[in-house]
Design an enzyme around this catalytic site. Structure first.
Site, mmCIF file in Angstrom:
data_model
loop_
_atom_site.group_PDB
_atom_site.id
_atom_site.type_symbol
_atom_site.label_atom_id
_atom_site.label_comp_id
_atom_site.label_asym_id
_atom_site.label_seq_id
_atom_site.Cartn_x
_atom_site.Cartn_y
_atom_site.Cartn_z
ATOM 1 N N GLU A 171 16.245 -7.478 24.672
ATOM 2 C CA GLU A 171 17.326 -7.075 23.782
ATOM 3 C C GLU A 171 17.786 -8.298 22.985
ATOM 4 O O GLU A 171 17.988 -9.367 23.553
ATOM 5 C CB GLU A 171 18.477 -6.532 24.627
ATOM 6 C CG GLU A 171 19.709 -6.171 23.851
ATOM 7 C CD GLU A 171 20.876 -5.783 24.741
ATOM 8 O OE1 GLU A 171 21.731 -5.038 24.266
ATOM 9 O OE2 GLU A 171 20.938 -6.244 25.903
ATOM 10 N N HIS B 179 20.614 -9.616 19.902
ATOM 11 C CA HIS B 179 21.763 -9.404 19.021
ATOM 12 C C HIS B 179 22.009 -10.689 18.250
ATOM 13 O O HIS B 179 22.006 -11.776 18.841
ATOM 14 C CB HIS B 179 23.021 -9.038 19.809
ATOM 15 C CG HIS B 179 22.913 -7.712 20.479
ATOM 16 N ND1 HIS B 179 23.041 -6.530 19.796
ATOM 17 C CD2 HIS B 179 22.657 -7.398 21.766
ATOM 18 C CE1 HIS B 179 22.871 -5.529 20.641
ATOM 19 N NE2 HIS B 179 22.632 -6.036 21.841
ATOM 20 N N ASN C 86 16.685 -4.774 18.714
ATOM 21 C CA ASN C 86 18.059 -4.966 18.277
ATOM 22 C C ASN C 86 18.526 -3.574 17.881
ATOM 23 O O ASN C 86 18.246 -3.118 16.774
ATOM 24 C CB ASN C 86 18.159 -5.944 17.107
ATOM 25 C CG ASN C 86 19.595 -6.184 16.687
ATOM 26 O OD1 ASN C 86 20.496 -5.415 17.001
ATOM 27 N ND2 ASN C 86 19.798 -7.254 15.941
ATOM 28 N N ARG D 248 33.308 -9.860 20.622
ATOM 29 C CA ARG D 248 33.808 -9.149 19.441
ATOM 30 C C ARG D 248 34.735 -8.002 19.848
ATOM 31 O O ARG D 248 35.421 -8.097 20.848
ATOM 32 C CB ARG D 248 32.614 -8.687 18.604
ATOM 33 C CG ARG D 248 31.838 -9.901 18.059
ATOM 34 C CD ARG D 248 30.721 -9.554 17.134
ATOM 35 N NE ARG D 248 31.201 -8.784 16.008
ATOM 36 C CZ ARG D 248 30.436 -7.964 15.311
ATOM 37 N NH1 ARG D 248 29.161 -7.821 15.609
ATOM 38 N NH2 ARG D 248 30.932 -7.288 14.302
ATOM 39 N N TYR E 1 26.665 -12.134 10.692
ATOM 40 C CA TYR E 1 25.243 -11.880 10.884
ATOM 41 C C TYR E 1 24.322 -12.874 10.191
ATOM 42 O O TYR E 1 23.106 -12.803 10.362
ATOM 43 C CB TYR E 1 24.906 -10.456 10.422
ATOM 44 C CG TYR E 1 25.676 -9.409 11.182
ATOM 45 C CD1 TYR E 1 25.414 -9.171 12.527
ATOM 46 C CD2 TYR E 1 26.684 -8.673 10.577
ATOM 47 C CE1 TYR E 1 26.122 -8.221 13.240
ATOM 48 C CE2 TYR E 1 27.394 -7.721 11.277
ATOM 49 C CZ TYR E 1 27.114 -7.504 12.604
ATOM 50 O OH TYR E 1 27.819 -6.559 13.309
ATOM 51 N N PRO F 123 20.396 0.676 13.239
ATOM 52 C CA PRO F 123 21.152 0.945 12.019
ATOM 53 C C PRO F 123 21.833 -0.280 11.431
ATOM 54 O O PRO F 123 22.305 -1.158 12.140
ATOM 55 C CB PRO F 123 22.196 1.980 12.460
ATOM 56 C CG PRO F 123 22.314 1.813 13.930
ATOM 57 C CD PRO F 123 20.956 1.379 14.401
ATOM 58 N N ASN F 124 21.835 -0.274 10.116
ATOM 59 C CA ASN F 124 22.509 -1.261 9.276
ATOM 60 C C ASN F 124 21.841 -2.632 9.253
ATOM 61 O O ASN F 124 22.263 -3.499 8.495
ATOM 62 C CB ASN F 124 23.991 -1.393 9.634
ATOM 63 C CG ASN F 124 24.729 -0.095 9.400
ATOM 64 O OD1 ASN F 124 24.589 0.509 8.342
ATOM 65 N ND2 ASN F 124 25.480 0.354 10.380
ATOM 66 N N ALA G 71 24.351 -0.737 16.367
ATOM 67 C CA ALA G 71 25.455 0.058 16.910
ATOM 68 C C ALA G 71 25.003 1.034 17.993
ATOM 69 O O ALA G 71 25.809 1.421 18.849
ATOM 70 C CB ALA G 71 26.156 0.813 15.784
ATOM 71 N N ARG H 82 25.578 -7.874 4.465
ATOM 72 C CA ARG H 82 26.626 -7.304 5.318
ATOM 73 C C ARG H 82 27.221 -8.393 6.216
ATOM 74 O O ARG H 82 26.525 -8.952 7.064
ATOM 75 C CB ARG H 82 26.042 -6.194 6.203
ATOM 76 C CG ARG H 82 27.058 -5.620 7.166
ATOM 77 C CD ARG H 82 26.442 -4.566 8.065
ATOM 78 N NE ARG H 82 27.414 -4.148 9.050
ATOM 79 C CZ ARG H 82 27.170 -4.037 10.349
ATOM 80 N NH1 ARG H 82 25.960 -4.281 10.816
ATOM 81 N NH2 ARG H 82 28.114 -3.664 11.163
#
Length: 143
Positions: free
Chosen positions: A97, A99, A73, A106, A24, A11-12, A76, A19
């Site tokens: 994985e 990110h 990735n 964070r 990012y 998502p996103n 969330a 964003r």
């Protein structure tokens, strides 16, 4: 014929480039896809993004049957999805994985990670370059 490397995005990630670019980066997801396809030197890449948890789980299950490796990735869903965790545990191909940021540096809620225990490797905090390192590793793992 070599199976493709699946690159699944949660998502996103469709909002990359607009964003929170300070976190990012300014590259869009299309930019990342295009650069991975170029870097793959003819190796097939199956690149997808969804905002839906169930769709992402279904794609992980598909990758287990149809991919040589999986780069994910999960966005969330990394921090919330037991369903994704379970699908990844059942996956029979190497899982990397990725990110863009470093979730461990964070917000506290990002310390929970349901993907990492299932992954062969994790790459975090290197921006879009992390996808390239993941692709290089995936190709070497499946050569």
């Amino acid at each position: 014929m070599t199976k493709p490397v699946y690159v699944l995005n949660g998502p996103n990630l469709n909002l990359l480039g607009t964003r929170e670019p300070e976190i990012y980066g300014s590259q869009t997801l299309d930019d990342i896809r295009d650069s991975l396809v170029e870097a793959a030197n003819g190796r097939a890449i199956e690149f997808r993004q969804t905002n839906g948890e169930g769709e992402l789980v279904t794609w992980v299950q598909e990758a287990s049957r149809s991919a040589s490796a999986l780069i994910i990735n999960a966005g969330a869903y990394t921090h919330t999805s037991v369903a994704l965790h379970d699908a990844l545990r059942a996956c029979t191909v190497p899982i990397i994985e990725v990110h863009l940021s470093n979730p461990a540096a964070r917000e506290a809620f990002r310390l929970t990670n349901y993907v990492a225990p299932t992954a062969t490797a994790t790459i975090a905090g290197l921006g879009a370059r992390g996808y390239h390192f993941a692709l290089e590793a995936a190709i070497k793992m499946t050569a």
